[in-house]
Every structure is written in structure tokens, then in C-alpha cells.
Design a protein around this motif. Structure first.
Motif, short mmCIF file in Angstrom:
data_model
loop_
_atom_site.label_atom_id
_atom_site.label_comp_id
_atom_site.label_asym_id
_atom_site.label_seq_id
_atom_site.Cartn_x
_atom_site.Cartn_y
_atom_site.Cartn_z
N HIS A 46 27.24 37.62 35.66
CA HIS A 46 28.41 36.99 35.03
C HIS A 46 28.68 35.59 35.58
O HIS A 46 29.53 34.87 35.05
CB HIS A 46 29.66 37.85 35.23
N LEU B 174 29.31 40.69 44.09
CA LEU B 174 28.69 41.51 45.15
C LEU B 174 27.27 41.97 44.83
O LEU B 174 26.44 42.10 45.71
CB LEU B 174 29.56 42.75 45.43
N LEU B 175 27.00 42.26 43.57
CA LEU B 175 25.71 42.86 43.22
C LEU B 175 24.91 41.93 42.30
O LEU B 175 25.51 41.12 41.58
CB LEU B 175 25.94 44.19 42.48
N THR B 176 23.60 42.08 42.28
CA THR B 176 22.79 41.24 41.38
C THR B 176 23.23 41.44 39.93
O THR B 176 23.18 40.51 39.13
CB THR B 176 21.28 41.56 41.48
N THR B 177 23.67 42.65 39.60
CA THR B 177 24.06 42.92 38.21
C THR B 177 25.39 42.25 37.85
O THR B 177 25.58 41.83 36.72
CB THR B 177 24.16 44.44 37.96
N THR B 178 26.32 42.18 38.81
CA THR B 178 27.58 41.49 38.50
C THR B 178 27.38 39.98 38.62
O THR B 178 28.10 39.20 37.98
CB THR B 178 28.75 41.96 39.40
N VAL C 201 40.33 40.35 41.05
CA VAL C 201 38.99 40.88 40.75
C VAL C 201 38.81 41.07 39.25
O VAL C 201 39.78 41.03 38.50
CB VAL C 201 38.75 42.23 41.47
N ALA D 178 33.85 39.13 36.24
CA ALA D 178 34.02 40.31 35.39
C ALA D 178 33.07 41.43 35.81
O ALA D 178 31.93 41.19 36.18
CB ALA D 178 33.75 39.93 33.93
N GLY D 179 33.57 42.65 35.75
CA GLY D 179 32.73 43.82 36.05
C GLY D 179 32.59 44.08 37.54
O GLY D 179 31.93 45.03 37.97
N ASP D 180 33.21 43.25 38.38
CA ASP D 180 33.05 43.35 39.83
C ASP D 180 34.44 43.51 40.47
O ASP D 180 35.35 42.75 40.12
CB ASP D 180 32.36 42.09 40.34
N ILE D 181 34.59 44.48 41.37
CA ILE D 181 35.91 44.69 41.98
C ILE D 181 35.88 44.46 43.49
O ILE D 181 36.83 44.79 44.19
CB ILE D 181 36.45 46.11 41.69
N HIS D 182 34.77 43.89 43.99
CA HIS D 182 34.67 43.66 45.44
C HIS D 182 35.41 42.39 45.79
O HIS D 182 35.07 41.33 45.29
CB HIS D 182 33.20 43.54 45.82
N ASP D 183 36.42 42.47 46.67
CA ASP D 183 37.16 41.24 46.93
C ASP D 183 37.28 40.83 48.38
O ASP D 183 37.89 39.82 48.68
CB ASP D 183 38.55 41.30 46.27
N LEU D 184 36.67 41.57 49.29
CA LEU D 184 36.85 41.20 50.69
C LEU D 184 36.26 39.80 50.96
O LEU D 184 36.90 38.97 51.61
CB LEU D 184 36.21 42.22 51.64
N ASN E 19 38.47 37.21 49.50
CA ASN E 19 39.71 37.10 50.26
C ASN E 19 39.53 36.32 51.55
O ASN E 19 40.38 35.54 51.96
CB ASN E 19 40.28 38.49 50.59
#
Ligand code: B12
Ligand code: SF4
Lengths: 216, 222
Positions: free
Chosen positions: B170, B163-167, B139, B112-118, B121
Motif C-alpha cells: 500500500h 510492518l509486512l511486505t504485504t501491507t 493505523v 491501509a490493511g496494517d494495524i502495527h503502530d509501535l 509511534n
């Protein structure tokens, strides 16, 4: 003062060689076929970028960016802070996704090209800000971003709070991720007593950092 | 005959020869690709299980090993994956009926809150190439949606990406939710900022720095 502008994707210095460097490949990607695919993807990528950049200059006393000590020392003495944002726009992310579904090599090339492009756009923005400040006899720090150099990604909250609502069409997710993905945020310190100092890379564990690779 | 055609299939996958019309590799222009060889193998009566294991998986494994040894670069892996997919498109409908031929199902998603999918994938692609059935939830996937998918798909493994420490924040609650939903189901986590210490702290089954290391581990584990 808030400034917004578009950048021509054709003007961004991108090359297949840069993509291969990011992939730790030989400069031709290993063979002529791969090189041609990445070259073609680069041509297809440019028209899909709607590059927008912008910034807002604030009195340093107006905001607290909660940058932490490392960035704090870089910004020390700044009389104003230039909060900036650059983005490739929403269409690019979708194009990367659909490219990957069709062909993984093209998809990965499209992704890396987008990442390089948005960093180049940030570089151009930094140059413009520097020139503007120089015209006023002011110095500038390097551009600094939440998530780098010991500044928590959560610093995004304070940065976005300093920008107009919906600035450049970039939205922040509840966990501080920018949508569109290919976006970069940050701050540049300005003032008579600030200058571009090296990033504190020697004491930083982030080996894969793109700014480190630039010899920062 | 069976052995030969499967070796040929593995070669086509490892060499990135997807279809007869594919321009890559230039020196094999006009030759059959993984898609045609896969169809020929099935027509000759080779079991879908063997086509998957001894053809596609064997070919992807070879590229993975060369990549791990530094003898192949990312583009070659991606070209091989394209060839693997071209064959899998023909094999997939047959495999659904022959579930036994597969390693099982993996449910994957970006939290949740993260849209990085490479990254996710690539993990999905490599696991497919290792013989797994992959259910990709996409995502910005909530803990509840992961739980729903676990109920519906009965996976053997779940993989969460951030991807990020903040995401990454979750990951813990999602692992926790899935532990309540399906005790004992291994939930792996990954993405640039994830460390083994973090994975252990949140009660995940583990983390791996890249897709191949993850696939190797799952292969060894079962
Ligand atoms: C390219 C890049 C960007 C690009 C685009 C992002 C993208 N990926 O499309 C750009 C330039 C736009 C960018 C922007 C930012 N970035 Co950035 N970026 C990167 C970089 C260099 C590579 C990410 C990437 O795509 N890698 C390639 C993919 C394939 O790898 P991957 O996703 O990690 O997946 C692999 C493994 O992790 C693993 N894996 C992934 N998922 C899973 C799941 C399981 C179960 C398992 C087992 C394994 C696994 O396998 C995958 C394949 O092998 C990383 C540094 C790095 N080396 O990772 C920083 C990094 C992710 N970025 C970072 C930051 C801070 C940012 C920004 C916040 C900076 C800013 N303030 O503007 C923004 C945020 C963007 C946003 N939308 O919110 C930080 C995050 C640090 C942190 N504390 O969270 C990193 C780690 C750099 C750093 N400082 O170290 N970034
Ligand atoms: S390597 Fe250097 S530029 Fe990159 S995050 Fe670390 S200190 Fe900052």
C-alpha cells in the motif's frame, strides 16, 4: 480434526531479562528503576492476555500451502499438515496502545512482553502437537510461518482458508495482517518420514529473527 | 538566567526527570522536573521557541546522540521522551500561537490493511522531541485519508509506516496519491521490511531504519 484451547498467561515463561535481551540492553535494563518498571509491567500484562491456541490437522493432499522451495523441502514427506494459530486476544493490543500514550517505557515493555508471550504460546502449542503425533508414532517438523524462511506472507491466505471461519476470533486483513496484532500463524508437517530439521538460517538474511536467536 | 534555566531544562529531559513527583531518577527525588522547569522558564519570559529548541529539543538530541553512540539504551530514551512530553503538555498551547518556533508539521500514519503502530509511534515521539508538530492519523489509513490530512494540515513532510511486505504494497499507491495531491511534498516510508531500493522504486523521498536517523535527516534537510 480441529482443536482449540486456552492457555494460562501465568504459565508462560516470561521475564524482564527476556525483554531486555530483545532491546539489546544489559540484563537489568541499565538500572534498578527500569528493571522494576518492566517487572511491574509484566505483572500487569498477564491478566490482559486471553491466550487462545488451536490447530487443524489436514491430509497433506488436501491443501496446497504454496510455501516455496525452502519450506517445501522442510515439509517434504509429510502425510498430514497441522495448520495452527495462537493469539493474545483483542484486549491486549488496546492495552499496549493506551500504555504507550501514558508512558512510553511501559508501552514499549507491554508491546515486547506481548510479542514474547505469543511466541511462547506458539512454542507450547508446538510441544502439544509433537506429543500428540508422537503418541501415534509420527514425527513432526518444526513450526513454520508465512513471512519466515522464504515463505511469502501472502501464504496466510491458504492457511486461513484451511481453518474454520473466525477461528479463535482472529481476522485476516485484505493485505494478510492478522487482527489482533499479537497473533502467530503457521504449519507443522507430520508423518513417519519427517523430523525436526534446523531452520535454514545460514542462507537467510533475516538477522533480527527471533527463531534464529533461539539458536535454531 | 535564560541560558541557565534552559540548560537545566535540557538536563531534566535528557535525564528523564519528568515532574517533581516522578520517582525517576531516584537520586533527584523531590527536585523540579521538566514540567516545572518549563513553566518557570515561560513565567520568566523565555520565549516558547527557545524553551522548545534550547530546552526540550536540546535534551532529546543529547539522548539521541548517546543512543547512537551505544552509550544509552532504549529505556533511557523512553524515559527522556516521557520528560519531554510532560514539558510539552505545558508548552503546546503556547506554541500553537508561535508557529514560527517549530520546524513545521509532519503527518504520520500506518497504511491501509496494517494495524502495527509501535514503530510509527516511536517515530512520532522522536520527531516531537526534535521540534516538529506531529499529526498522527493512526493505523489502517487509506490513501484518501492521507490526502485529506495533507489538504487540512499543510505538512512539510509525510511519513508512512508498514510492518509486512504485504501491507508494504500500500505504500506505493499512497505515495502516488500524495504526489498528485501535493507535488513536491516529501513522503518518507518505513517499517521492518522497507529497503532504500524499494523506497526509491515507488518514488518515496527515502526511508530510514529508525526514528533517530529519520529525525537527524529531517533536521539536516531543513
Ligand atoms: C515483534 C514482531 C512480531 C510480534 C508482534 C508484531 C508487533 N510488532 O507487535 C509477533 C510475534 C506477534 C509477530 C507476528 C508476525 N510477524 Co513479526 N516481527 C516482529 C519483529 C521481531 C519486530 C517488530 C517490531 O515491533 N519492532 C519494533 C518496532 C519499534 O520497530 P518498527 O515497527 O520496525 O519501527 C522502526 C523502524 O522500522 C522505523 N520506522 C517505522 N515506521 C517508519 C516510518 C517512516 C516514515 C520511517 C522513516 C521509519 C519508520 O522506525 C521505527 C522505530 O525506530 C519483526 C522483525 C524486525 N526486526 O523488525 C518481525 C516481522 C515484522 N514479522 C514478520 C512476520 C512474517 C510476522 C507474521 C506474519 C508471522 C506469522 N505468520 O505469524 C506475524 C504477523 C502478525 C500479524 N498480526 O499479522 C516479518 C515480516 C516479513 C515480511 N516479509 O513482511 C518480520 C520482518 C520478521 C522477519 N521475517 O524478518 N511479529
Ligand atoms: S533466520 Fe532462520 S528461522 Fe529466521 S526466518 Fe531466516 S531461516 Fe527462518
Amino acid at each position: 480434526m480441529t482443536v482449540e484451547f486456552s492457555l494460562e498467561a501465568d504459565g508462560l515463561p516470561l521475564s524482564a531479562e527476556e525483554v531486555f535481551r530483545a532491546w539489546h540492553c544489559p540484563p537489568d535494563g541499565g538500572n534498578a528503576f527500569v528493571e522494576a518498571v518492566v517487572e511491574r509491567t509484566l505483572e500487569a500484562a498477564r491478566p490482559r492476555m486471553a491466550v487462545r491456541a488451536g490447530y487443524r490437522r489436514l491430509d497433506a493432499r488436501e491443501i496446497d500451502l504454496e510455501t516455496g522451495p525452502v519450506i517445501g523441502s522442510q515439509l517434504e514427506g509429510a502425510s498430514s499438515l497441522v495448520v495452527f494459530l495462537v493469539t493474545l486476544g483483542p484486549g491486549y493490543d488496546e492495552w499496549v496502545r493506551s500504555s504507550f500514550r501514558r508512558d512510553p517505557l511501559v508501552g514499549c515493555a507491554a508491546d515486547t512482553i506481548g510479542s514474547l508471550a505469543v511466541e511462547e504460546a506458539a512454542e507450547i502449542l508446538e510441544g502439544r502437537v509433537d506429543a500428540e503425533l508422537l503418541g501415534e508414532g509420527l514425527g513432526a517438523t518444526r513450526r513454520l510461518s508465512p513471512g519466515y524462511c522464504g515463505w511469502d506472507v501472502a501464504g496466510q491466505a491458504a492457511l486461513f482458508a484451511a481453518l474454520p471461519e473466525g477461528f479463535l476470533g482472529v481476522r485476516l486483513s485484505p493485505s494478510f495482517m492478522m487482527v489482533p496484532l499479537k497473533s502467530v500463524s503457521g504449519v507443522i508437517g507430520a508423518g513417519r518420514r519427517v523430523a525436526k530439521r534446523p531452520y535454514p538460517c545460514a542462507t537467510c538474511g533475516i538477522e533480527s529473527c527471533s527463531r534464529r536467536r533461539r539458536g535454531a | 538566567m535564560t541560558r541557565e534555566i534552559l540548560v537545566e531544562l535540557a538536563d531534566a529531559v535528557a535525564g528523564g526527570k519528568a515532574e517533581r513527583d516522578s520517582p525517576y531518577p531516584p537520586e533527584r527525588r523531590g527536585e523540579d522536573g521538566a514540567a516545572e522547569i518549563c513553566l518557570a522558564a515561560l513565567a520568566a519570559g523565555v520565549s516558547p521557541e527557545d524553551v522548545l529548541r534550547r530546552g526540550l529539543v536540546a535534551g532529546m538530541q543529547r539522548v539521541g546522540e548517546r543512543f547512537a553512540r551505544g552509550e544509552a539504551f532504549i529505556p533511557e530514551v523512553l524515559l527522556a521522551a516521557k520528560a519531554m512530553r510532560a514539558a510539552l503538555a505545558h508548552l503546546e498551547p503556547r506554541l500553537a500561537k508561535e508557529e514560527a518556533g517549530r520546524r513545521g508539521t509532519v503527518v504520520l500514519g500506518t497504511v491501509a490493511g496494517d494495524i502495527h503502530d509501535l514503530g510509527k509511534n516511536l517515530v512520532g515521539m522522536v520527531l516531537q522531541g526534535a521540534g516538529w508538530r506531529v499529526v498522527d492519523l493512526g493505523v489502517d489509513v487509506s490513501a484518501d485519508r492521507f490526502a485529506q490530512a495533507v489538504r487540512a494540515e499543510h505538512p512539510r513532510v509525510v511519513g508512512l509506516s508498514a510492518l509486512l511486505t504485504t501491507t508494504m504494497a500500500h505504500l506505493g499507491p499512497t505515495v502516488e496519491r500524495l504526489r498528485r495531491e501535493a507535488p513536491g511534498l516529501p513522503v518518507y516510508v518505513g517499517g521492518a521490511p522497507v529497503t532504500p531500493e524499494f523506497a526509491e522504486r515507488i518514488g518515496a523521498a527515502g526511508t530510514f531504519p529508525d526514528a533517530f536517523a529519520f529525525a537527524r535527516h529531517l533536521g539536516e534537510a531543513g
